[in-house]
Design an enzyme around this catalytic site. Structure first.
Site, PDB file in Angstrom:
ATOM      1  N   ARG A 105       0.853  -1.178   0.000  1.00  8.14           N
ATOM      2  CA  ARG A 105       0.000   0.000   0.000  1.00  8.14           C
ATOM      3  C   ARG A 105       0.892   1.232   0.000  1.00  8.14           C
ATOM      4  NH1 ARG A 105      -4.400   1.349   4.637  1.00  8.14           N
ATOM      5  NH2 ARG A 105      -2.528   1.634   5.869  1.00  8.14           N
ATOM      6  N   THR A 109      -0.736   7.602  -1.025  1.00  7.96           N
ATOM      7  CA  THR A 109      -2.038   7.521  -1.704  1.00  7.96           C
ATOM      8  C   THR A 109      -2.937   6.453  -1.083  1.00  7.96           C
ATOM      9  OG1 THR A 109      -1.296   5.831  -3.254  1.00  7.96           O
ATOM     10  CG2 THR A 109      -0.922   8.119  -3.892  1.00  7.96           C
ATOM     11  N   ASP A 204       0.850  -2.284  12.401  1.00  3.14           N
ATOM     12  CA  ASP A 204       1.208  -2.779  11.071  1.00  3.14           C
ATOM     13  C   ASP A 204       1.487  -4.282  11.139  1.00  3.14           C
ATOM     14  OD1 ASP A 204       2.759  -1.417   8.307  1.00  3.14           O
ATOM     15  OD2 ASP A 204       2.979  -3.542   8.805  1.00  3.14           O
ATOM     16  N   ASP A 207       4.992  -5.430   9.808  1.00  3.55           N
ATOM     17  CA  ASP A 207       6.078  -5.030  10.718  1.00  3.55           C
ATOM     18  C   ASP A 207       6.054  -5.856  12.000  1.00  3.55           C
ATOM     19  OD1 ASP A 207       7.034  -3.144   8.978  1.00  3.55           O
ATOM     20  OD2 ASP A 207       6.077  -1.437   9.969  1.00  3.55           O
TER      21      ASP A 207
HETATM   22  C1  PRP Z   1      -1.106  -4.171   4.710  1.00  3.90           C
HETATM   23  C2  PRP Z   1      -1.994  -5.372   4.879  1.00  3.90           C
HETATM   24  C3  PRP Z   1      -2.857  -5.316   3.647  1.00  3.90           C
HETATM   25  C4  PRP Z   1      -3.017  -3.848   3.432  1.00  3.90           C
HETATM   26  C5  PRP Z   1      -4.373  -3.448   3.931  1.00  3.90           C
HETATM   27  O1  PRP Z   1      -0.080  -4.453   3.844  1.00  3.90           O
HETATM   28  O2  PRP Z   1      -1.293  -6.569   5.025  1.00  3.90           O
HETATM   29  O3  PRP Z   1      -2.272  -5.950   2.523  1.00  3.90           O
HETATM   30  O4  PRP Z   1      -2.010  -3.181   4.199  1.00  3.90           O
HETATM   31  O5  PRP Z   1      -4.638  -2.122   3.652  1.00  3.90           O
HETATM   32  P1  PRP Z   1      -5.764  -1.661   2.614  1.00  3.90           P
HETATM   33  O6  PRP Z   1      -6.991  -2.439   2.933  1.00  3.90           O
HETATM   34  O7  PRP Z   1      -5.912  -0.189   2.905  1.00  3.90           O
HETATM   35  O8  PRP Z   1      -5.248  -1.915   1.239  1.00  3.90           O
HETATM   36  P2  PRP Z   1       1.091  -3.394   3.503  1.00  3.90           P
HETATM   37  O9  PRP Z   1       0.713  -2.602   2.300  1.00  3.90           O
HETATM   38  O10 PRP Z   1       1.427  -2.618   4.735  1.00  3.90           O
HETATM   39  O11 PRP Z   1       2.291  -4.302   3.058  1.00  3.90           O
HETATM   40  P3  PRP Z   1       3.157  -5.353   3.895  1.00  3.90           P
HETATM   41  O12 PRP Z   1       2.282  -6.555   4.125  1.00  3.90           O
HETATM   42  O13 PRP Z   1       4.274  -5.644   2.973  1.00  3.90           O
HETATM   43  O14 PRP Z   1       3.595  -4.720   5.187  1.00  3.90           O
HETATM   44  N1  URA Z   2      -2.219  -2.428   7.238  1.00  2.00           N
HETATM   45  C1  URA Z   2      -1.844  -2.824   8.463  1.00  2.00           C
HETATM   46  O1  URA Z   2      -0.904  -3.620   8.616  1.00  2.00           O
HETATM   47  N2  URA Z   2      -2.497  -2.353   9.525  1.00  2.00           N
HETATM   48  C2  URA Z   2      -3.537  -1.492   9.415  1.00  2.00           C
HETATM   49  O2  URA Z   2      -4.106  -1.087  10.447  1.00  2.00           O
HETATM   50  C3  URA Z   2      -3.920  -1.078   8.139  1.00  2.00           C
HETATM   51  C4  URA Z   2      -3.262  -1.582   7.054  1.00  2.00           C
END
Ligand code: PRP
Ligand code: URA
Length: 217
Positions: A105, A109, A204, A207
């Site tokens: 994400r 944006t 997160d 993380d």
């Molecule tokens: C997080 C999560 C989803 C997304 C959700 O991933 O695991 O994939 O955000 O958010 P949304 O519903 O607003 O799209 P992230 O983009 O942080 O990537 P990561 O898993 O690599 O940390």
């Molecule tokens: N992605 C995450 O990992 N946590 C949130 O709360 C939203 C998006």
């Protein structure tokens, strides 16, 4: 009103484990363990209508009509955070295939960016289970569903979305765009904050599993 395709687990074991997962003091090792356990419980609920076929089984006593899973199942973990849900799902469905989809994400944006796609050439599958711990704006989930549908996962192929924590905004986005997709989650939280994080959420998910970054405020 909640959409009819949303299933929020009410199981006491799920509620108990969510308390551990959300706690900011929970370290990555324990966090990964609980993601795995919750995924197992959620997967168990999401598979309640999976088709089985009969299979002759010989017990030490006699031969009987038993069962085996009769669906071709694809697991689609959304990288990175969905990785932590894969092992539990494979324990439930050892014959499932795993098709990684990389989406992150954009932090400004909040729109999903696709960077990896390991879907096989043909959509030779009955049931697709998208695995991602978080459903926030719904951007990543709707993007993943669109990728699957473009690839060929259309009726009679079923798509289910498995999330540990969902926000109402994300549920609405998915239900509006894809009312045919069932959503299974362990918790439906209050709302998003101005950075697109789920409140109260767990921070997160990527993380916290992999020990990177710092928890979102
Ligand atoms: C997080 C999560 C989803 C997304 C959700 O991933 O695991 O994939 O955000 O958010 P949304 O519903 O607003 O799209 P992230 O983009 O942080 O990537 P990561 O898993 O690599 O940390
Ligand atoms: N992605 C995450 O990992 N946590 C949130 O709360 C939203 C998006």
């Amino acid at each position: 009103m909640l959409p009819p395709n949303l299933h929020v687990s009410q199981h006491p074991a799920v509620l108990h484990k969510l308390g551990i997962l959300r706690d900011q003091k929970t370290e990555p090792k324990k966090f990964r363990e609980v993601v795995r356990e919750l995924s197992w419980l959620l997967g168990y609920e999401a598979l309640a209508d999976a088709r089985v076929r009969s299979k002759r089984v010989t017990t030490p006593i006699e031969t009987m009509d038993g069962h085996e899973l009769g669906e071709r199942i694809g697991l689609i973990p959304i990288l990175r955070a969905g990785l932590g849900m894969v092992d539990a799902m494979l324990e439930l469905m050892p014959t499932a295939e795993v098709w990684h989809l990389g989406l992150f994400r954009d932090e400004h944006t909040l729109r999903p960016v696709e960077y990896y796609n390991k879907l096989p050439d043909s959509a030779n599958v009955d049931l697709c289970l998208i695995l991602d711990p978080m459903l926030a704006t719904g951007g990543s989930a709707t993007a993943a569903i669109e990728v699957l549908k473009r690839w060929g996962a259309v009726k009679p192929v079923r798509i289910k979305l498995l999330n540990l924590i969902a926000a109402p905004e994300g549920v609405k986005a998915v239900a509006d765009a894809h009312p045919d997709v069932e959503i299974f989650c362990a918790a439906l939280d209050r709302q998003l904050n101005d950075k697109g994080y789920i409140m109260p959420g767990l921070g997160d998910a990527g993380d916290r599993q992999f020990g990177t970054g710092k928890a979102a405020e």
